[in-house]
Motif scaffolding. Structure first.
Motif, PDB file in Angstrom:
ATOM      1  N   ILE A  23      28.142  15.967  18.817  1.00 52.38           N
ATOM      2  CA  ILE A  23      28.631  17.345  18.668  1.00 52.38           C
ATOM      3  C   ILE A  23      28.569  18.082  19.993  1.00 52.38           C
ATOM      4  CG2 ILE A  23      28.150  19.555  17.547  1.00 52.38           C
ATOM      5  CD1 ILE A  23      27.216  17.982  15.109  1.00 52.38           C
ATOM      6  N   LYS A  24      27.512  17.868  20.751  1.00 47.76           N
ATOM      7  CA  LYS A  24      27.379  18.503  22.064  1.00 47.76           C
ATOM      8  C   LYS A  24      28.541  18.102  22.970  1.00 47.76           C
ATOM      9  CE  LYS A  24      24.495  18.030  26.214  1.00 47.76           C
ATOM     10  NZ  LYS A  24      25.469  17.166  26.913  1.00 47.76           N
ATOM     11  N   LEU A  30      21.389  22.685  11.310  1.00 49.41           N
ATOM     12  CA  LEU A  30      20.491  22.504  12.450  1.00 49.41           C
ATOM     13  C   LEU A  30      21.139  21.662  13.546  1.00 49.41           C
ATOM     14  CD1 LEU A  30      17.011  21.889  10.777  1.00 49.41           C
ATOM     15  CD2 LEU A  30      17.931  24.012  11.691  1.00 49.41           C
ATOM     16  N   THR A  31      21.801  20.592  13.169  1.00 51.15           N
ATOM     17  CA  THR A  31      22.382  19.686  14.162  1.00 51.15           C
ATOM     18  C   THR A  31      23.520  20.350  14.925  1.00 51.15           C
ATOM     19  OG1 THR A  31      21.812  17.806  12.736  1.00 51.15           O
ATOM     20  CG2 THR A  31      23.396  17.407  14.489  1.00 51.15           C
ATOM     21  N   VAL A  32      24.394  21.061  14.221  1.00 56.44           N
ATOM     22  CA  VAL A  32      25.527  21.726  14.882  1.00 56.44           C
ATOM     23  C   VAL A  32      25.034  22.841  15.795  1.00 56.44           C
ATOM     24  CG1 VAL A  32      27.574  23.144  14.491  1.00 56.44           C
ATOM     25  CG2 VAL A  32      27.181  21.116  13.095  1.00 56.44           C
ATOM     26  N   CYS A  33      24.085  23.625  15.325  1.00 52.47           N
ATOM     27  CA  CYS A  33      23.567  24.719  16.155  1.00 52.47           C
ATOM     28  C   CYS A  33      22.879  24.180  17.406  1.00 52.47           C
ATOM     29  CB  CYS A  33      22.594  25.578  15.345  1.00 52.47           C
ATOM     30  SG  CYS A  33      23.386  26.579  14.061  1.00 52.47           S
ATOM     31  N   THR A  35      12.925  11.525  21.347  1.00 53.16           N
ATOM     32  CA  THR A  35      12.651  11.172  19.953  1.00 53.16           C
ATOM     33  C   THR A  35      13.607  10.110  19.422  1.00 53.16           C
ATOM     34  OG1 THR A  35      14.067  12.974  19.145  1.00 53.16           O
ATOM     35  CG2 THR A  35      11.743  13.475  19.515  1.00 53.16           C
ATOM     36  N   MET A  36      14.714   9.860  20.135  1.00 56.02           N
ATOM     37  CA  MET A  36      15.619   8.789  19.715  1.00 56.02           C
ATOM     38  C   MET A  36      15.006   7.418  19.928  1.00 56.02           C
ATOM     39  SD  MET A  36      19.485   9.851  20.844  1.00 56.02           S
ATOM     40  CE  MET A  36      20.076   8.280  20.203  1.00 56.02           C
ATOM     41  N   GLY A  44      15.797  16.505   9.129  1.00 58.16           N
ATOM     42  CA  GLY A  44      16.410  17.682   9.737  1.00 58.16           C
ATOM     43  C   GLY A  44      17.514  17.332  10.712  1.00 58.16           C
ATOM     44  N   VAL A  45      17.210  17.431  11.990  1.00 56.92           N
ATOM     45  CA  VAL A  45      18.200  17.203  13.043  1.00 56.92           C
ATOM     46  C   VAL A  45      18.347  15.710  13.308  1.00 56.92           C
ATOM     47  CG1 VAL A  45      18.773  17.613  15.467  1.00 56.92           C
ATOM     48  CG2 VAL A  45      17.723  19.417  14.111  1.00 56.92           C
ATOM     49  N   SER A  46      19.594  15.268  13.416  1.00 53.64           N
ATOM     50  CA  SER A  46      19.884  13.909  13.870  1.00 53.64           C
ATOM     51  C   SER A  46      20.265  13.978  15.342  1.00 53.64           C
ATOM     52  CB  SER A  46      21.028  13.300  13.051  1.00 53.64           C
ATOM     53  OG  SER A  46      21.441  12.077  13.620  1.00 53.64           O
ATOM     54  N   VAL A  47      19.459  13.400  16.192  1.00 58.64           N
ATOM     55  CA  VAL A  47      19.696  13.490  17.629  1.00 58.64           C
ATOM     56  C   VAL A  47      21.005  12.800  18.011  1.00 58.64           C
ATOM     57  CG1 VAL A  47      18.756  12.964  19.913  1.00 58.64           C
ATOM     58  CG2 VAL A  47      17.224  13.592  18.058  1.00 58.64           C
ATOM     59  N   PHE A  48      21.292  11.676  17.380  1.00 63.90           N
ATOM     60  CA  PHE A  48      22.523  10.947  17.698  1.00 63.90           C
ATOM     61  C   PHE A  48      23.754  11.804  17.411  1.00 63.90           C
ATOM     62  CE2 PHE A  48      25.957   8.100  16.259  1.00 63.90           C
ATOM     63  CZ  PHE A  48      26.167   7.395  17.438  1.00 63.90           C
ATOM     64  N   TYR A  49      23.808  12.393  16.213  1.00 65.55           N
ATOM     65  CA  TYR A  49      24.939  13.239  15.861  1.00 65.55           C
ATOM     66  C   TYR A  49      24.962  14.512  16.703  1.00 65.55           C
ATOM     67  CZ  TYR A  49      25.042  10.171  11.788  1.00 65.55           C
ATOM     68  OH  TYR A  49      25.090   9.067  10.968  1.00 65.55           O
TER      69      TYR A  49
END
Length: 304
Positions: A171-172, A105-108, A131-132, A162-167
């Protein structure tokens, strides 16, 4: 000496690295880092040593450097509890499926937000970034888990992280540093978005993926609050919750097998042994990903 030899000597001299001169501030920083490292290492080493000694030796010399006799009684007490193996099994389930789920989820999401433009990109990114800093709180989260019938289920804990916004932001940023010409060339050759993402973008991000995988693995391995809150069946407890239960109830352990061997319960030693048992698998995993660790973080942290 010929002219060629002089030129070679001149080139080698120019390529020679200049000597690094340390100033007063550099020595202060080095001293501070050495003291900081010692402040971390000494308690860690003392805790590990305490798990291999008897209560008598610890009382006589609690600040020992090398124990006179190494004993494994504390580890025997830990592993005589049948729940420890159940904890390992549940933790491995959380790590394998939880890391895969969170990483996917995070990478996508990071790749999607790294694309130049799509309808509502700024709005969606702002909502995710929100959300962070602000969360719904523990009570709404518990009510949501209960309404979805996820209380007391191991997959509920997996879905919770699920998704980690920081990571995702790291990645972005890493995806954005890949030249656009590479993607354009792939599209000219007939590659679609799925092929570009799976066969071109992801292989270029192996250091980043290894770093994020390590972070997610450590996070899932050390998770205890959510399992403690949402898993009321001790057969579903992960390792951290099992060890917490052992440490908090040392005096009430079923020590029938221990007493037959004449082992004396040593609460401090058992606690230290529990810490070693918990961190050893992660310490064995880290050396294989160490070379990707710093490189991956630097790659994703340059641009925002």
């Amino acid at each position: 000496m010929s002219q060629t030899d002089q030129q070679i000597k001149q080139v080698s001299y120019t390529r020679r690295k200049p000597l690094i001169r340390l100033g007063l501030f550099d020595y202060i920083i080095i001293t501070f880092l050495m003291l900081f490292g010692a402040a971390i290492f000494i308690p860690f080493y003392s805790g590990v040593i305490s798990s291999f000694v008897t209560p008598k030796e610890y009382i006589l010399n609690p600040a020992m450097v090398i124990p006179k006799r190494i004993v494994l009684d504390n580890y025997y007490v830990i592993f005589t509890n049948r729940m420890i193996f159940t904890g390992y099994k549940n933790t491995l389930i959380l790590v394998v499926f939880g890391v895969t789920y969170s990483l996917l989820l995070t990478v996508c999401m990071g790749y999607a937000f790294s694309r130049k433009s799509f309808p509502g990109k700024k709005l969606f990114f702002s909502l995710v970034l929100f959300t962070m800093f602000f969360g719904g709180g523990l009570i709404p989260q518990y009510l949501l888990m209960r309404s979805l019938n996820l209380i007391g289920k191991l997959h509920g804990v997996i879905l919770l992280g699920g998704v980690s916004v920081f990571y995702m932001i790291i990645i972005k940023n890493s995806f954005e540093q890949i030249p656009e010409s590479l993607e354009e060339s792939a599209k000219i050759d007939g590659a679609n978005d799925v092929v570009i993402f799976s066969r071109i973008m992801l292989p270029l991000q192996l250091p980043m993926l290894a770093t994020i995988t390590l972070f997610f693995t450590v996070d899932r391995w050390n998770s205890w609050f959510a399992p403690m809150l949402y898993l009321n069946d001790n057969k579903l407890w992960p390792l951290q919750v099992v060890l917490r239960s052992i440490v908090n109830n040392i005096r009430t352990l079923d020590t029938e097998a221990v007493s037959q061997l004449g082992i004396e319960l040593f609460p401090i030693g058992i606690k230290m042994a529990a810490i070693v048992v918990t961190m050893l698998p992660i310490m064995m995993l880290y050396p294989f990903l160490q070379r990707y660790f710093v490189k991956g973080i630097l790659v994703g942290a340059i641009k925002m």
